[in-house]
Design a protein around this motif. Structure first.
Motif, PDB file in Angstrom:
ATOM      1  N   HIS A 173      49.491  38.110  53.894  1.00  0.00           N
ATOM      2  CA  HIS A 173      48.910  38.116  52.545  1.00  0.00           C
ATOM      3  C   HIS A 173      47.775  39.139  52.401  1.00  0.00           C
ATOM      4  O   HIS A 173      47.014  39.082  51.430  1.00  0.00           O
ATOM      5  CB  HIS A 173      48.403  36.716  52.195  1.00  0.00           C
ATOM      6  N   SER A 174      47.663  40.072  53.341  1.00  0.00           N
ATOM      7  CA  SER A 174      46.577  41.053  53.287  1.00  0.00           C
ATOM      8  C   SER A 174      46.971  42.350  52.604  1.00  0.00           C
ATOM      9  O   SER A 174      46.118  43.069  52.093  1.00  0.00           O
ATOM     10  CB  SER A 174      46.065  41.370  54.707  1.00  0.00           C
ATOM     11  N   GLY A 175      48.234  42.709  52.646  1.00  0.00           N
ATOM     12  CA  GLY A 175      48.665  43.929  51.966  1.00  0.00           C
ATOM     13  C   GLY A 175      48.303  45.198  52.685  1.00  0.00           C
ATOM     14  O   GLY A 175      47.765  46.137  52.073  1.00  0.00           O
ATOM     15  N   GLY A 176      48.547  45.260  53.998  1.00  0.00           N
ATOM     16  CA  GLY A 176      48.289  46.501  54.731  1.00  0.00           C
ATOM     17  C   GLY A 176      47.396  46.280  55.923  1.00  0.00           C
ATOM     18  O   GLY A 176      46.626  45.315  55.993  1.00  0.00           O
ATOM     19  N   ARG A 177      47.484  47.194  56.902  1.00  0.00           N
ATOM     20  CA  ARG A 177      46.741  47.057  58.145  1.00  0.00           C
ATOM     21  C   ARG A 177      45.236  47.064  57.942  1.00  0.00           C
ATOM     22  O   ARG A 177      44.513  46.237  58.501  1.00  0.00           O
ATOM     23  CB  ARG A 177      47.142  48.195  59.100  1.00  0.00           C
TER      24      ARG A 177
ATOM     25  N   TYR B 107      44.789  25.356  41.143  1.00  0.00           N
ATOM     26  CA  TYR B 107      45.143  26.557  40.377  1.00  0.00           C
ATOM     27  C   TYR B 107      44.000  27.579  40.382  1.00  0.00           C
ATOM     28  O   TYR B 107      44.235  28.793  40.400  1.00  0.00           O
ATOM     29  CB  TYR B 107      45.517  26.177  38.945  1.00  0.00           C
ATOM     30  N   ARG B 108      42.760  27.105  40.362  1.00  0.00           N
ATOM     31  CA  ARG B 108      41.613  28.006  40.474  1.00  0.00           C
ATOM     32  C   ARG B 108      41.624  28.718  41.827  1.00  0.00           C
ATOM     33  O   ARG B 108      41.304  29.911  41.930  1.00  0.00           O
ATOM     34  CB  ARG B 108      40.302  27.219  40.327  1.00  0.00           C
ATOM     35  N   LEU B 109      41.997  27.972  42.856  1.00  0.00           N
ATOM     36  CA  LEU B 109      42.068  28.545  44.188  1.00  0.00           C
ATOM     37  C   LEU B 109      43.113  29.662  44.246  1.00  0.00           C
ATOM     38  O   LEU B 109      42.890  30.703  44.879  1.00  0.00           O
ATOM     39  CB  LEU B 109      42.411  27.445  45.194  1.00  0.00           C
ATOM     40  N   ILE B 110      44.226  29.457  43.566  1.00  0.00           N
ATOM     41  CA  ILE B 110      45.264  30.488  43.514  1.00  0.00           C
ATOM     42  C   ILE B 110      44.724  31.759  42.859  1.00  0.00           C
ATOM     43  O   ILE B 110      44.965  32.878  43.331  1.00  0.00           O
ATOM     44  CB  ILE B 110      46.511  29.973  42.760  1.00  0.00           C
TER      45      ILE B 110
ATOM     46  N   GLU C 145      42.753  37.342  43.481  1.00  0.00           N
ATOM     47  CA  GLU C 145      41.726  38.327  43.132  1.00  0.00           C
ATOM     48  C   GLU C 145      40.977  38.852  44.354  1.00  0.00           C
ATOM     49  O   GLU C 145      40.672  40.042  44.444  1.00  0.00           O
ATOM     50  CB  GLU C 145      40.722  37.720  42.158  1.00  0.00           C
ATOM     51  N   HIS C 146      40.694  37.968  45.326  1.00  0.00           N
ATOM     52  CA  HIS C 146      39.803  38.346  46.423  1.00  0.00           C
ATOM     53  C   HIS C 146      40.443  38.302  47.801  1.00  0.00           C
ATOM     54  O   HIS C 146      39.794  38.664  48.789  1.00  0.00           O
ATOM     55  CB  HIS C 146      38.568  37.432  46.420  1.00  0.00           C
ATOM     56  N   GLY C 147      41.697  37.871  47.889  1.00  0.00           N
ATOM     57  CA  GLY C 147      42.376  37.924  49.178  1.00  0.00           C
ATOM     58  C   GLY C 147      42.404  36.609  49.919  1.00  0.00           C
ATOM     59  O   GLY C 147      41.806  35.610  49.498  1.00  0.00           O
ATOM     60  N   PRO C 148      43.079  36.583  51.090  1.00  0.00           N
ATOM     61  CA  PRO C 148      43.336  35.337  51.795  1.00  0.00           C
ATOM     62  C   PRO C 148      42.158  34.745  52.555  1.00  0.00           C
ATOM     63  O   PRO C 148      42.261  33.640  53.065  1.00  0.00           O
ATOM     64  CB  PRO C 148      44.459  35.735  52.775  1.00  0.00           C
ATOM     65  N   VAL C 149      41.054  35.473  52.660  1.00  0.00           N
ATOM     66  CA  VAL C 149      39.888  34.910  53.343  1.00  0.00           C
ATOM     67  C   VAL C 149      38.740  34.711  52.368  1.00  0.00           C
ATOM     68  O   VAL C 149      38.302  33.583  52.132  1.00  0.00           O
ATOM     69  CB  VAL C 149      39.447  35.807  54.525  1.00  0.00           C
ATOM     70  N   ALA C 150      38.227  35.783  51.770  1.00  0.00           N
ATOM     71  CA  ALA C 150      37.113  35.662  50.821  1.00  0.00           C
ATOM     72  C   ALA C 150      37.487  34.767  49.648  1.00  0.00           C
ATOM     73  O   ALA C 150      36.648  34.018  49.134  1.00  0.00           O
ATOM     74  CB  ALA C 150      36.705  37.043  50.322  1.00  0.00           C
TER      75      ALA C 150
ATOM     76  N   ARG D 103      30.517  34.016  48.865  1.00  0.00           N
ATOM     77  CA  ARG D 103      30.075  34.802  47.715  1.00  0.00           C
ATOM     78  C   ARG D 103      30.870  36.094  47.645  1.00  0.00           C
ATOM     79  O   ARG D 103      30.686  37.000  48.450  1.00  0.00           O
ATOM     80  CB  ARG D 103      28.583  35.117  47.819  1.00  0.00           C
ATOM     81  N   VAL D 104      31.788  36.155  46.695  1.00  0.00           N
ATOM     82  CA  VAL D 104      32.631  37.345  46.572  1.00  0.00           C
ATOM     83  C   VAL D 104      31.993  38.400  45.691  1.00  0.00           C
ATOM     84  O   VAL D 104      32.393  39.555  45.703  1.00  0.00           O
ATOM     85  CB  VAL D 104      34.024  36.962  46.017  1.00  0.00           C
ATOM     86  N   ARG D 105      31.011  38.019  44.907  1.00  0.00           N
ATOM     87  CA  ARG D 105      30.273  38.989  44.089  1.00  0.00           C
ATOM     88  C   ARG D 105      28.791  38.840  44.360  1.00  0.00           C
ATOM     89  O   ARG D 105      28.270  37.739  44.477  1.00  0.00           O
ATOM     90  CB  ARG D 105      30.536  38.763  42.597  1.00  0.00           C
ATOM     91  N   GLN D 106      28.105  39.962  44.429  1.00  0.00           N
ATOM     92  CA  GLN D 106      26.667  39.946  44.622  1.00  0.00           C
ATOM     93  C   GLN D 106      25.991  39.510  43.328  1.00  0.00           C
ATOM     94  O   GLN D 106      26.231  40.059  42.262  1.00  0.00           O
ATOM     95  CB  GLN D 106      26.162  41.346  45.003  1.00  0.00           C
TER      96      GLN D 106
END
Length: 395
Positions: free
Chosen positions: A13-17, A74-77, A82-87, A94-97
């Motif tokens: 689910h990362s979309g690339g190395r 659904y919020r988690l989805i 938007e932010h990927g499988p970890v963040a 905190r995904v935004r400063q």
């Protein structure tokens, strides 16, 4: 320990190395409880997204397994997408400063003062920085920021690796070799403990020239590994937009605990060594790059005794080789951010020749202190680069 199957799911689910390496580094830097939560959520979302036609009942069942409402599922989805499988899945990540004076600036007078300090003394002690900012604000008759805000702003600027005059910086003449514990966990004969990294940092550009991990029982192991790593980076730095110094001018070494060193290094006239004391490790690194190395926080005061007292604060322990891999990735990302600010210097061949001479000077500082096996490892690292430099097309 995080399994290979779990990492494969993160990679899926990362979309690339490159994205996977960043996601993996972030995951490994999370406390164990948060790592577990991320992987549980990721397994559930992978199952849901793999369904041909998922229904509300499917979402409700998976949400119940995770201990959350269907609405939050659904919020988690959405966060995942938007932010990927970890963040996107980590609790309280905190995904935004947040907007703050520390992130956005402290006002014209304070910012001009900080710029001047960064230009002339980028590794100044934070108490010195606070004092100068407060004095400048007082002289200009403006409301000063709080000392806490100045400290947070200083950390933010250092973490960015910001260089106001990047194109005028000269790489390779002035070095710091220091070590610090970081929030990454491994196991040793002493038990569960934080990883201790040794960083070789160029004081002018803040580029990390080499990194090594300390192996318990051998105080110089981190130093040796950092120097070997530095030799491996010669092609990278030779091909970068750098102006390289003509020679090694000074070398500040904060030597590890329990290391037995004679005065041989001081005979070269380019080396300063720090004295003993529980707070000496990592302070210079902190002043150079801030309080983080990628997703890992610096633990300055834990360096001499990195055993973990509260295991709830620990990450999943990693094999030593894996810890080396993710730390090198964090160093690579740090250097990448700085190199983007640099301007082209001399020719590639000239950069390579100067880098080799500078690293040879460093190598010669340490060879007398190493046993025969370690000295052979370091000399072999040198030969690998110098032999490559003699190949057709290397210039």
């Amino acid at each position: 320990m995080i399994s290979a199957v779990d990492l494969e799911l993160v990679a899926k689910h990362s979309g690339g190395r490159a994205a996977f390496e960043s996601n993996e580094a972030t995951l490994l830097g999370l406390p164990l409880a948060n790592q577990t939560a991320v992987l549980q959520r990721l397994r559930a979302l992978d199952k849901y997204l793999g369904m041909p036609a998922p229904t509300s009942a499917d979402a409700a069942a998976l949400a119940a397994d995770l201990g959350m409402s269907e609405r939050n599922f659904y919020r988690l989805i959405r966060k995942f997408r938007e932010h990927g499988p970890v963040a996107g899945l980590a609790p309280n990540f905190r995904v935004r400063q947040r907007s703050s004076a520390a992130a956005d600036g402290l006002g014209k007078v304070a910012e001009m003062t900080l710029e001047r300090i960064f230009e002339t003394e980028g590794d100044a002690r934070w108490k010195t920085v606070v004092s100068e900012v407060l004095e400048a604000c007082k002289a200009a008759n403006v409301e000063p920021p709080s000392t806490a805000a100045i400290r947070r702003r200083l950390l933010a600027l250092r973490a960015e690796g910001r260089l106001r005059d990047a194109g005028e910086r000269i790489f390779g003449g002035h070095w710091l070799l220091d070590q610090t514990a970081i929030t990454l966990t491994t196991e040793s004969v002493q038990g569960l403990e934080y990883v201790v990294v040794t960083l070789l940092i160029d004081r002018q550009t803040k580029l990390i020239g080499g990194v090594g991990l300390l192996r318990r029982g051998n105080p110089l192991s981190g130093v040796l590994a950092a120097l070997v790593d530095a030799w491996s980076r010669v092609p990278e730095f030779a091909g970068a937009s750098l102006t390289v110094a003509t020679r090694l001018r000074d070398f500040h070494w904060v030597d590890p605990e329990d290391v037995k060193i004679s005065g041989f290094m001081l005979d070269y006239g380019v080396t300063a060594r720090s004295g003993r004391g529980p707070r000496r490790h990592g302070e210079n690194i902190f002043r150079m790059i801030g309080n983080r190395l990628g997703p890992y926080t610096l633990l300055i005061r834990s360096t001499a005794n990195p055993q973990i007292v509260d295991e709830q604060l620990a990450t999943a322990p990693l094999p030593f080789a894996k810890a080396e891999e993710v730390v090198r990735h964090a160093v690579g990302k740090w250097n990448e951010g700085i190199l983007q600010q640099m301007k082209i210097g001399r020719s590639r061949a000239a950069r390579r020749e100067r880098l080799i001479e500078i690293l040879r000077s460093m190598t010669n500082l340490f060879l007398p202190a190493l046993d025969a096996s370690s000295a052979a490892i370091l000399k072999n690292a040198e030969r690998n680069v110098t032999n490559e430099a003699d190949l057709p097309g290397a210039r």
